[in-house]
Scaffold this motif. Structure first.
Motif, PDB file in Angstrom:
ATOM      1  N   LYS A   1       2.136   5.948  -2.641  1.00 10.71           N
ATOM      2  CA  LYS A   1       2.292   6.448  -4.011  1.00 10.71           C
ATOM      3  C   LYS A   1       2.371   7.972  -3.988  1.00 10.71           C
ATOM      4  O   LYS A   1       1.816   8.594  -3.069  1.00 10.71           O
ATOM      5  CB  LYS A   1       1.116   5.977  -4.873  1.00 10.71           C
ATOM      6  N   PRO A   2       3.017   8.622  -4.954  1.00  8.39           N
ATOM      7  CA  PRO A   2       3.659   8.002  -6.120  1.00  8.39           C
ATOM      8  C   PRO A   2       4.927   7.233  -5.749  1.00  8.39           C
ATOM      9  O   PRO A   2       5.613   7.563  -4.781  1.00  8.39           O
ATOM     10  CB  PRO A   2       3.994   9.213  -7.008  1.00  8.39           C
ATOM     11  N   VAL A   3       5.228   6.205  -6.557  1.00 10.97           N
ATOM     12  CA  VAL A   3       6.311   5.280  -6.260  1.00 10.97           C
ATOM     13  C   VAL A   3       7.667   5.905  -6.531  1.00 10.97           C
ATOM     14  O   VAL A   3       7.895   6.501  -7.586  1.00 10.97           O
ATOM     15  CB  VAL A   3       6.153   3.999  -7.102  1.00 10.97           C
ATOM     16  N   ASP A   4       8.586   5.773  -5.559  1.00  4.87           N
ATOM     17  CA  ASP A   4       9.999   6.087  -5.769  1.00  4.87           C
ATOM     18  C   ASP A   4      10.702   4.751  -6.001  1.00  4.87           C
ATOM     19  O   ASP A   4      10.825   3.942  -5.070  1.00  4.87           O
ATOM     20  CB  ASP A   4      10.568   6.796  -4.536  1.00  4.87           C
ATOM     21  N   ILE A   5      11.145   4.490  -7.229  1.00  2.82           N
ATOM     22  CA  ILE A   5      11.682   3.191  -7.612  1.00  2.82           C
ATOM     23  C   ILE A   5      12.867   2.784  -6.732  1.00  2.82           C
ATOM     24  O   ILE A   5      12.961   1.634  -6.295  1.00  2.82           O
ATOM     25  CB  ILE A   5      12.103   3.183  -9.096  1.00  2.82           C
ATOM     26  N   ASP A   6      13.767   3.722  -6.459  1.00  7.62           N
ATOM     27  CA  ASP A   6      14.952   3.386  -5.656  1.00  7.62           C
ATOM     28  C   ASP A   6      14.563   2.991  -4.229  1.00  7.62           C
ATOM     29  O   ASP A   6      15.082   2.018  -3.681  1.00  7.62           O
ATOM     30  CB  ASP A   6      15.922   4.564  -5.622  1.00  7.62           C
ATOM     31  N   THR A   7      13.646   3.756  -3.636  1.00 12.84           N
ATOM     32  CA  THR A   7      13.217   3.450  -2.264  1.00 12.84           C
ATOM     33  C   THR A   7      12.507   2.097  -2.208  1.00 12.84           C
ATOM     34  O   THR A   7      12.771   1.273  -1.329  1.00 12.84           O
ATOM     35  CB  THR A   7      12.269   4.540  -1.738  1.00 12.84           C
ATOM     36  N   LEU A   8      11.618   1.879  -3.176  1.00 18.36           N
ATOM     37  CA  LEU A   8      10.906   0.609  -3.223  1.00 18.36           C
ATOM     38  C   LEU A   8      11.883  -0.544  -3.461  1.00 18.36           C
ATOM     39  O   LEU A   8      11.729  -1.632  -2.898  1.00 18.36           O
ATOM     40  CB  LEU A   8       9.827   0.634  -4.311  1.00 18.36           C
ATOM     41  N   GLY A   9      12.909  -0.303  -4.287  1.00 17.14           N
ATOM     42  CA  GLY A   9      13.911  -1.329  -4.548  1.00 17.14           C
ATOM     43  C   GLY A   9      14.631  -1.758  -3.281  1.00 17.14           C
ATOM     44  O   GLY A   9      14.891  -2.952  -3.069  1.00 17.14           O
ATOM     45  N   LEU A  10      14.948  -0.788  -2.419  1.00 19.76           N
ATOM     46  CA  LEU A  10      15.601  -1.113  -1.148  1.00 19.76           C
ATOM     47  C   LEU A  10      14.687  -1.943  -0.249  1.00 19.76           C
ATOM     48  O   LEU A  10      15.125  -2.898   0.412  1.00 19.76           O
ATOM     49  CB  LEU A  10      16.005   0.177  -0.431  1.00 19.76           C
ATOM     50  N   ILE A  11      13.404  -1.572  -0.226  1.00 16.95           N
ATOM     51  CA  ILE A  11      12.438  -2.313   0.593  1.00 16.95           C
ATOM     52  C   ILE A  11      12.315  -3.750   0.101  1.00 16.95           C
ATOM     53  O   ILE A  11      12.305  -4.701   0.893  1.00 16.95           O
ATOM     54  CB  ILE A  11      11.060  -1.616   0.582  1.00 16.95           C
ATOM     55  N   VAL A  12      12.246  -3.925  -1.218  1.00 15.55           N
ATOM     56  CA  VAL A  12      12.121  -5.265  -1.804  1.00 15.55           C
ATOM     57  C   VAL A  12      13.357  -6.104  -1.485  1.00 15.55           C
ATOM     58  O   VAL A  12      13.251  -7.277  -1.094  1.00 15.55           O
ATOM     59  CB  VAL A  12      11.901  -5.169  -3.329  1.00 15.55           C
ATOM     60  N   SER A  13      14.552  -5.532  -1.656  1.00 13.30           N
ATOM     61  CA  SER A  13      15.792  -6.266  -1.383  1.00 13.30           C
ATOM     62  C   SER A  13      15.874  -6.670   0.084  1.00 13.30           C
ATOM     63  O   SER A  13      16.273  -7.794   0.415  1.00 13.30           O
ATOM     64  CB  SER A  13      17.008  -5.415  -1.755  1.00 13.30           C
ATOM     65  N   ARG A  14      15.481  -5.752   0.974  1.00 12.49           N
ATOM     66  CA  ARG A  14      15.515  -6.056   2.401  1.00 12.49           C
ATOM     67  C   ARG A  14      14.509  -7.156   2.744  1.00 12.49           C
ATOM     68  O   ARG A  14      14.805  -8.056   3.541  1.00 12.49           O
ATOM     69  CB  ARG A  14      15.208  -4.791   3.195  1.00 12.49           C
ATOM     70  N   ALA A  15      13.340  -7.105   2.117  1.00 11.48           N
ATOM     71  CA  ALA A  15      12.320  -8.130   2.356  1.00 11.48           C
ATOM     72  C   ALA A  15      12.811  -9.501   1.906  1.00 11.48           C
ATOM     73  O   ALA A  15      12.607 -10.514   2.589  1.00 11.48           O
ATOM     74  CB  ALA A  15      11.027  -7.767   1.617  1.00 11.48           C
ATOM     75  N   TYR A  16      13.470  -9.536   0.752  1.00 13.19           N
ATOM     76  CA  TYR A  16      13.970 -10.812   0.248  1.00 13.19           C
ATOM     77  C   TYR A  16      15.063 -11.367   1.158  1.00 13.19           C
ATOM     78  O   TYR A  16      15.085 -12.567   1.450  1.00 13.19           O
ATOM     79  CB  TYR A  16      14.487 -10.664  -1.179  1.00 13.19           C
ATOM     80  N   ARG A  17      15.974 -10.503   1.627  1.00 10.00           N
ATOM     81  CA  ARG A  17      17.043 -10.977   2.523  1.00 10.00           C
ATOM     82  C   ARG A  17      16.451 -11.534   3.817  1.00 10.00           C
ATOM     83  O   ARG A  17      16.896 -12.565   4.334  1.00 10.00           O
ATOM     84  CB  ARG A  17      18.020  -9.838   2.838  1.00 10.00           C
ATOM     85  N   LEU A  18      15.435 -10.854   4.354  1.00  9.78           N
ATOM     86  CA  LEU A  18      14.786 -11.325   5.575  1.00  9.78           C
ATOM     87  C   LEU A  18      14.114 -12.683   5.330  1.00  9.78           C
ATOM     88  O   LEU A  18      14.188 -13.582   6.166  1.00  9.78           O
ATOM     89  CB  LEU A  18      13.758 -10.311   6.062  1.00  9.78           C
ATOM     90  N   HIS A  19      13.471 -12.814   4.167  1.00 12.32           N
ATOM     91  CA  HIS A  19      12.828 -14.087   3.834  1.00 12.32           C
ATOM     92  C   HIS A  19      13.861 -15.214   3.775  1.00 12.32           C
ATOM     93  O   HIS A  19      13.615 -16.329   4.258  1.00 12.32           O
ATOM     94  CB  HIS A  19      12.092 -13.991   2.492  1.00 12.32           C
ATOM     95  N   GLN A  20      15.040 -14.927   3.198  1.00  9.11           N
ATOM     96  CA  GLN A  20      16.100 -15.928   3.127  1.00  9.11           C
ATOM     97  C   GLN A  20      16.542 -16.360   4.530  1.00  9.11           C
ATOM     98  O   GLN A  20      16.730 -17.555   4.794  1.00  9.11           O
ATOM     99  CB  GLN A  20      17.305 -15.372   2.367  1.00  9.11           C
TER     100      GLN A  20
END
Length: 454
Positions: free
Chosen positions: A109-128
């Motif tokens: 923190k503090p949160v950078d929304i764009d950076t966190l968004g990339l991490i979330v998208s990458r995590a979801y793709r890996l989970h798939q």
């Protein structure tokens, strides 16, 4: 249309940040939670693939203890979840501890929304990708199935299968010797279905499960009025198998007087029902099985030697499951897929600790024990992945053999580990090498050296 969006669990006690994160992720269905209790309720009900977790949660918003407790609970309940941890407290130390406890990634923190968004998208793709790999791994390749239905990749069982395929059409008696639970009836069916008698009946009888005074009637049948309660003429199992195959399981439990009558049938190929006077010709092939030492019984006078040689024209010895390196995992995946579809559809596979437990267990009850353990685990599992605790195996009961020849011991260990890794990776060479901690060329060299096939 949020029902079709992947779910993202946001565990955050700051209402403003929670709202900001919710609006930032249009491609996800955001599920909010403020504390441990609400996070675990959401985890169980929504089964999200990705979680963002603030370590500073009430009642300890200035520390990390509560956040780590949530992380541990998520990893226990749903180990395939990709957890992205956030904290402003001792970032480096918290990051290392979070990764050690199973978190996928970490941001400060503090949160950078764009950076966190990339991490979330990458995590979801890996989970798939991982979910698809697990789905594919649950499918047992056709080349792992022999004799139409037996699943194996072990050379020991492939040798058994080849023997059965060779003798199936010879129309000789086959004796299957092996411990309880090794699949003797399945192999007996393999003999039948690989033979010219496959269109006839396959009739099985467990000689140990029927009281001695009823076994003769079960095998040879009886005429009406032959004894009290014989209200009609009844065919025995031998007659029912006419034109097909008769499987005598636990043949060592047949009493001596009945052994004489069975021997006469094998010599003359005719029977007489109890109470009957007419010889009935029967054309059936005999396959028998036992876990007992018949040679010792012959020496003790409890099994006829002449009957043994009539029944044992071909003897096939079946290895135990512990002697079939890699097969336990293959069979476990097969059983899980079958039982999950019937009893607990949310279960999708095994966690790594469960696969390790299956590999290391000695399986004294063989395939039957494995099937029962997996069935219980599927019913009891509380998450998508069956874990070691669900199998309830306890400490490994494998026995360590002492081998004085180091070269032989090393080769035996190499072969076993390679087979287990190949089974776990469904024959994928790159994944097998990774599991073994060696390079692909080294693995190829070992496969060639030990004359093994991927």
């Amino acid at each position: 249309m949020s029902a079709h969006k992947p779910k993202l669990l946001v565990v955050e006690d700051d209402d403003g940040l929670q709202a900001q994160l919710k609006w930032a992720y249009e491609d996800f269905e955001v599920v909010p939670a403020r504390d441990r209790a609400s996070a675990l309720v959401a985890l169980r009900s929504e089964m999200p693939d990705v979680v963002t977790l603030d370590l500073g949660l009430p009642p300890d918003p200035d520390g990390t203890a509560e956040g780590f407790a949530v992380l541990d609970a998520i990893m226990a309940l749903k180990p395939d979840t990709k957890v992205i941890v956030a904290s402003g407290h001792g970032a480096r130390e918290s990051a290392l501890e979070a990764i050690q406890r199973g978190a996928y990634d970490f941001y400060q923190k503090p949160v950078d929304i764009d950076t966190l968004g990339l991490i979330v998208s990458r995590a979801y793709r890996l989970h798939q990708i991982e979910a698809e790999n697990r789905r594919l791994s649950e499918k047992v390749d056709e080349d792992k199935t022999v004799l139409g239905r037996m699943i194996t990749a072990a050379p020991e069982m492939m040798k058994v299968a080849r023997t059965i395929e060779r003798v199936a059409n010879a129309d000789v008696s086959v004796m299957l010797l092996g411990a309880s639970g090794t699949g003797k009836e399945l192999l007996a069916r393999g003999v039948h279905e690989s033979s010219a008698r496959r269109e006839g009946a396959f009739v099985a009888i467990n000689c140990a499960a029927i009281p001695e005074n009823l076994l003769e009637s079960e095998l040879f049948g009886h005429e009406k009025g032959a004894f009290t309660g014989a209200v009609k003429t009844t065919e025995g199992k031998i007659e029912m198998a006419n034109g097909g195959t008769l499987f005598l399981d636990e043949v060592g439990d047949i009493p001596l007087p009945l052994q004489v009558k069975l021997l006469r049938f094998l010599q003359e190929r005719t029977i007489e029902r109890i109470g009957g006077r007419k010889a009935i010709a029967v054309d059936t092939r005999i396959v028998c099985a036992t876990h007992q030492n018949l040679e010792a019984m012959i020496a003790a006078g409890t099994f006829r030697e002449d009957l043994f040689y009539r029944l044992a024209e071909i003897v096939v010895r079946i290895p135990t499951l512990s002697e079939r390196a890699g097969d336990a995992v293959l069979l476990a995946k097969h059983f899980l897929a079958r039982f999950a579809s019937e009893m607990n559809p949310q279960v999708k596979g095994f966690a790594p600790d469960a696969l390790a437990a299956i590999d290391s267990w000695n399986w004294p009850g063989n395939v039957r024990e494995l099937e029962n353990r997996v069935k219980r685990a599927v019913i009891m599992a509380e998450s998508k992945l069956v874990c070691a605790d669900d199998l309830d195996l306890g400490e490994s009961n494998g026995e360590t053999e002492t081998m004085l020849n180091l070269k032989a011991a090393r080769e035996q260990a190499d072969r076993r580990m390679i087979r287990q890794a190949l089974a776990r990776s469904e024959g994928n060479i790159s994944q097998t090498a990774k599991l073994l901690g060696i390079s692909r060329p080294t693995l190829y060299d070992l496969l060639k050296q030990y004359d093994m096939q991927a």
